[in-house]
Design a protein around this motif. Structure first.
Motif, PDB file in Angstrom:
ATOM      1  N   GLY A   1       0.359  -9.074  24.158  1.00 46.21           N
ATOM      2  CA  GLY A   1      -0.037  -7.889  23.139  1.00 46.21           C
ATOM      3  C   GLY A   1      -0.953  -8.732  22.073  1.00 46.21           C
ATOM      4  N   LEU A   2      -0.722  -7.935  21.085  1.00 45.64           N
ATOM      5  CA  LEU A   2      -1.836  -8.349  19.904  1.00 45.64           C
ATOM      6  C   LEU A   2      -0.669  -9.229  18.973  1.00 45.64           C
ATOM      7  CD1 LEU A   2      -3.292  -4.923  18.947  1.00 45.64           C
ATOM      8  CD2 LEU A   2      -4.333  -6.993  20.155  1.00 45.64           C
ATOM      9  N   THR A   3      -1.350 -10.029  18.176  1.00 46.90           N
ATOM     10  CA  THR A   3      -0.521 -10.759  17.101  1.00 46.90           C
ATOM     11  C   THR A   3      -0.281 -10.118  15.942  1.00 46.90           C
ATOM     12  OG1 THR A   3      -2.501 -11.790  16.159  1.00 46.90           O
ATOM     13  CG2 THR A   3      -1.692 -12.995  18.040  1.00 46.90           C
ATOM     14  N   LEU A   4       0.482 -10.471  15.077  1.00 49.48           N
ATOM     15  CA  LEU A   4       0.867  -9.868  14.035  1.00 49.48           C
ATOM     16  C   LEU A   4      -0.441  -9.745  12.998  1.00 49.48           C
ATOM     17  CD1 LEU A   4       2.849  -8.390  12.088  1.00 49.48           C
ATOM     18  CD2 LEU A   4       3.454 -10.883  11.279  1.00 49.48           C
ATOM     19  N   VAL A   5      -1.081 -10.836  12.836  1.00 50.01           N
ATOM     20  CA  VAL A   5      -2.452 -10.761  12.061  1.00 50.01           C
ATOM     21  C   VAL A   5      -3.252  -9.807  12.512  1.00 50.01           C
ATOM     22  CG1 VAL A   5      -4.362 -12.168  11.455  1.00 50.01           C
ATOM     23  CG2 VAL A   5      -2.152 -13.357  11.517  1.00 50.01           C
ATOM     24  N   GLU A   6      -3.470  -9.726  13.860  1.00 49.74           N
ATOM     25  CA  GLU A   6      -4.501  -8.739  14.417  1.00 49.74           C
ATOM     26  C   GLU A   6      -4.049  -7.293  13.853  1.00 49.74           C
ATOM     27  OE1 GLU A   6      -6.178 -10.936  18.357  1.00 49.74           O
ATOM     28  OE2 GLU A   6      -4.136  -9.862  18.430  1.00 49.74           O
ATOM     29  N   VAL A   7      -2.826  -6.957  13.949  1.00 49.96           N
ATOM     30  CA  VAL A   7      -2.133  -5.582  13.591  1.00 49.96           C
ATOM     31  C   VAL A   7      -2.268  -5.529  12.341  1.00 49.96           C
ATOM     32  CG1 VAL A   7      -0.029  -4.094  13.457  1.00 49.96           C
ATOM     33  CG2 VAL A   7      -0.525  -5.557  15.631  1.00 49.96           C
ATOM     34  N   LEU A   8      -2.166  -6.388  11.565  1.00 50.55           N
ATOM     35  CA  LEU A   8      -2.333  -6.286   9.929  1.00 50.55           C
ATOM     36  C   LEU A   8      -3.704  -5.999   9.531  1.00 50.55           C
ATOM     37  CD1 LEU A   8       0.341  -8.714   8.510  1.00 50.55           C
ATOM     38  CD2 LEU A   8       0.555  -6.375   8.651  1.00 50.55           C
ATOM     39  N   VAL A   9      -4.694  -6.656  10.346  1.00 53.53           N
ATOM     40  CA  VAL A   9      -6.036  -6.296   9.804  1.00 53.53           C
ATOM     41  C   VAL A   9      -6.576  -4.858  10.351  1.00 53.53           C
ATOM     42  CG1 VAL A   9      -8.486  -7.054  10.544  1.00 53.53           C
ATOM     43  CG2 VAL A   9      -6.767  -8.746  10.019  1.00 53.53           C
ATOM     44  N   ALA A  10      -5.968  -4.574  11.573  1.00 55.11           N
ATOM     45  CA  ALA A  10      -6.401  -3.275  11.953  1.00 55.11           C
ATOM     46  C   ALA A  10      -5.757  -2.134  10.946  1.00 55.11           C
ATOM     47  CB  ALA A  10      -5.702  -2.976  13.369  1.00 55.11           C
ATOM     48  N   LEU A  11      -4.463  -2.494  10.635  1.00 53.19           N
ATOM     49  CA  LEU A  11      -4.067  -1.322   9.671  1.00 53.19           C
ATOM     50  C   LEU A  11      -4.774  -1.653   8.362  1.00 53.19           C
ATOM     51  CD1 LEU A  11      -0.143  -2.011  10.264  1.00 53.19           C
ATOM     52  CD2 LEU A  11      -1.631  -0.044  10.753  1.00 53.19           C
ATOM     53  N   ALA A  12      -5.089  -2.533   7.721  1.00 57.59           N
ATOM     54  CA  ALA A  12      -5.975  -2.508   6.554  1.00 57.59           C
ATOM     55  C   ALA A  12      -7.282  -1.743   6.652  1.00 57.59           C
ATOM     56  CB  ALA A  12      -6.215  -3.935   6.001  1.00 57.59           C
ATOM     57  N   ILE A  13      -8.112  -2.288   7.815  1.00 54.79           N
ATOM     58  CA  ILE A  13      -9.322  -1.359   8.088  1.00 54.79           C
ATOM     59  C   ILE A  13      -8.860   0.021   8.037  1.00 54.79           C
ATOM     60  CG2 ILE A  13     -11.212  -0.851   9.678  1.00 54.79           C
ATOM     61  CD1 ILE A  13     -10.792  -3.882  10.400  1.00 54.79           C
ATOM     62  N   LEU A  14      -8.091   0.540   8.717  1.00 50.79           N
ATOM     63  CA  LEU A  14      -7.648   2.141   8.836  1.00 50.79           C
ATOM     64  C   LEU A  14      -7.214   2.488   7.300  1.00 50.79           C
ATOM     65  CD1 LEU A  14      -5.757   2.215  12.174  1.00 50.79           C
ATOM     66  CD2 LEU A  14      -7.874   3.290  11.781  1.00 50.79           C
ATOM     67  N   SER A  15      -6.454   1.781   6.602  1.00 49.98           N
ATOM     68  CA  SER A  15      -6.212   2.240   5.354  1.00 49.98           C
ATOM     69  C   SER A  15      -7.223   2.531   4.501  1.00 49.98           C
ATOM     70  CB  SER A  15      -5.250   1.565   4.659  1.00 49.98           C
ATOM     71  OG  SER A  15      -4.836   0.480   5.129  1.00 49.98           O
ATOM     72  N   VAL A  16      -8.350   1.523   4.483  1.00 51.64           N
ATOM     73  CA  VAL A  16      -9.410   1.832   3.763  1.00 51.64           C
ATOM     74  C   VAL A  16     -10.351   2.883   4.240  1.00 51.64           C
ATOM     75  CG1 VAL A  16     -11.657   0.711   3.124  1.00 51.64           C
ATOM     76  CG2 VAL A  16      -9.571  -0.689   3.047  1.00 51.64           C
ATOM     77  N   LEU A  17     -10.292   3.031   5.499  1.00 49.68           N
ATOM     78  CA  LEU A  17     -11.153   4.345   5.857  1.00 49.68           C
ATOM     79  C   LEU A  17     -10.447   5.629   5.500  1.00 49.68           C
ATOM     80  CD1 LEU A  17     -12.202   2.956   9.463  1.00 49.68           C
ATOM     81  CD2 LEU A  17     -13.615   3.182   7.476  1.00 49.68           C
ATOM     82  N   MET A  18      -9.061   5.606   5.643  1.00 49.43           N
ATOM     83  CA  MET A  18      -8.619   6.941   5.165  1.00 49.43           C
ATOM     84  C   MET A  18      -8.650   7.085   3.694  1.00 49.43           C
ATOM     85  SD  MET A  18      -5.111   6.361   7.572  1.00 49.43           S
ATOM     86  CE  MET A  18      -4.153   7.700   6.860  1.00 49.43           C
ATOM     87  N   ALA A  19      -8.683   6.002   2.811  1.00 48.64           N
ATOM     88  CA  ALA A  19      -8.629   6.211   1.246  1.00 48.64           C
ATOM     89  C   ALA A  19      -9.968   6.890   1.256  1.00 48.64           C
ATOM     90  CB  ALA A  19      -8.405   4.875   0.862  1.00 48.64           C
ATOM     91  N   ALA A  20     -11.091   6.302   1.825  1.00 48.80           N
ATOM     92  CA  ALA A  20     -12.368   6.778   1.515  1.00 48.80           C
ATOM     93  C   ALA A  20     -12.732   8.165   1.953  1.00 48.80           C
ATOM     94  CB  ALA A  20     -13.649   5.745   2.179  1.00 48.80           C
ATOM     95  N   THR A  21     -12.007   8.398   3.207  1.00 48.19           N
ATOM     96  CA  THR A  21     -12.003   9.998   3.486  1.00 48.19           C
ATOM     97  C   THR A  21     -11.084  10.766   2.620  1.00 48.19           C
ATOM     98  OG1 THR A  21     -12.203   9.105   5.637  1.00 48.19           O
ATOM     99  CG2 THR A  21     -11.517  11.352   5.415  1.00 48.19           C
ATOM    100  N   ALA A  22     -10.081  10.476   2.065  1.00 51.05           N
ATOM    101  CA  ALA A  22      -9.434  11.351   1.266  1.00 51.05           C
ATOM    102  C   ALA A  22     -10.198  11.588  -0.248  1.00 51.05           C
ATOM    103  CB  ALA A  22      -8.078  10.683   0.951  1.00 51.05           C
ATOM    104  N   ASN A  23     -10.836  10.267  -0.455  1.00 51.69           N
ATOM    105  CA  ASN A  23     -11.775  10.566  -1.852  1.00 51.69           C
ATOM    106  C   ASN A  23     -12.692  11.628  -1.682  1.00 51.69           C
ATOM    107  OD1 ASN A  23     -12.319  10.005  -4.376  1.00 51.69           O
ATOM    108  ND2 ASN A  23     -13.629   8.069  -3.742  1.00 51.69           N
TER     109      ASN A  23
END
Length: 137
Positions: free
Chosen positions: A15-37
């Motif tokens: 599976g994926l490493t912890l770092v890869e999962v955290l990077v993916a979550l960070a990218i998703l949160s930035v996109l969600m924040a921009a969309t909400a704004n």
């Protein structure tokens, strides 16, 4: 000549490493924040347009009543203006008048070809947003 397949990395199979999962979550949160704004900004803009349209409708209704010489919306004789609060506007038949006020002001009469035209300014406000027009009869 046979090509030998490369050996698979055993951690990739698991599976994926912890770092890869955290990077993916960070990218998703930035996109969600921009969309909400963007969504909140659009909602606020729509709300402001809706309020301005409502004020314009009330202003036009008052203007028509002034032109029809409705004594309920004309300043009394000797008065230069008439202020209407939300309750008075509602009693005149306007809806959704919370925090809305109106001022109808007598302006200088205009003489055209021997005929006197009475002029009035109609201003309708809600908080800091106002619309205004001039009407006459």
């Amino acid at each position: 000549m046979k090509i030998k397949p490369l050996p698979l990395d055993s951690r990739r199979i698991q599976g994926l490493t912890l770092v890869e999962v955290l990077v993916a979550l960070a990218i998703l949160s930035v996109l969600m924040a921009a969309t909400a704004n963007v969504a909140v900004g659009s909602y606020q803009s729509d709300h402001q347009v809706q309020q301005r349209n409502q004020l314009t409708q009330i202003m036009m209704g008052l203007g028509r009543r002034v032109m029809a010489q409705d004594i309920l919306v004309l300043p009394a004789s000797g008065q230069t203006s008439l202020s209407l609060n939300a309750t008075q506007l509602q009693n005149l038949g306007f809806q959704n008048t919370t925090q809305v006020s109106a001022i109808i002001t007598v302006r200088n009469p205009l003489a055209v070809g021997g005929t006197q035209i009475n002029q009035f300014s109609v201003q309708v406000c809600r908080k800091t947003t106002c619309v205004q027009t001039n009407v006459g009869y």
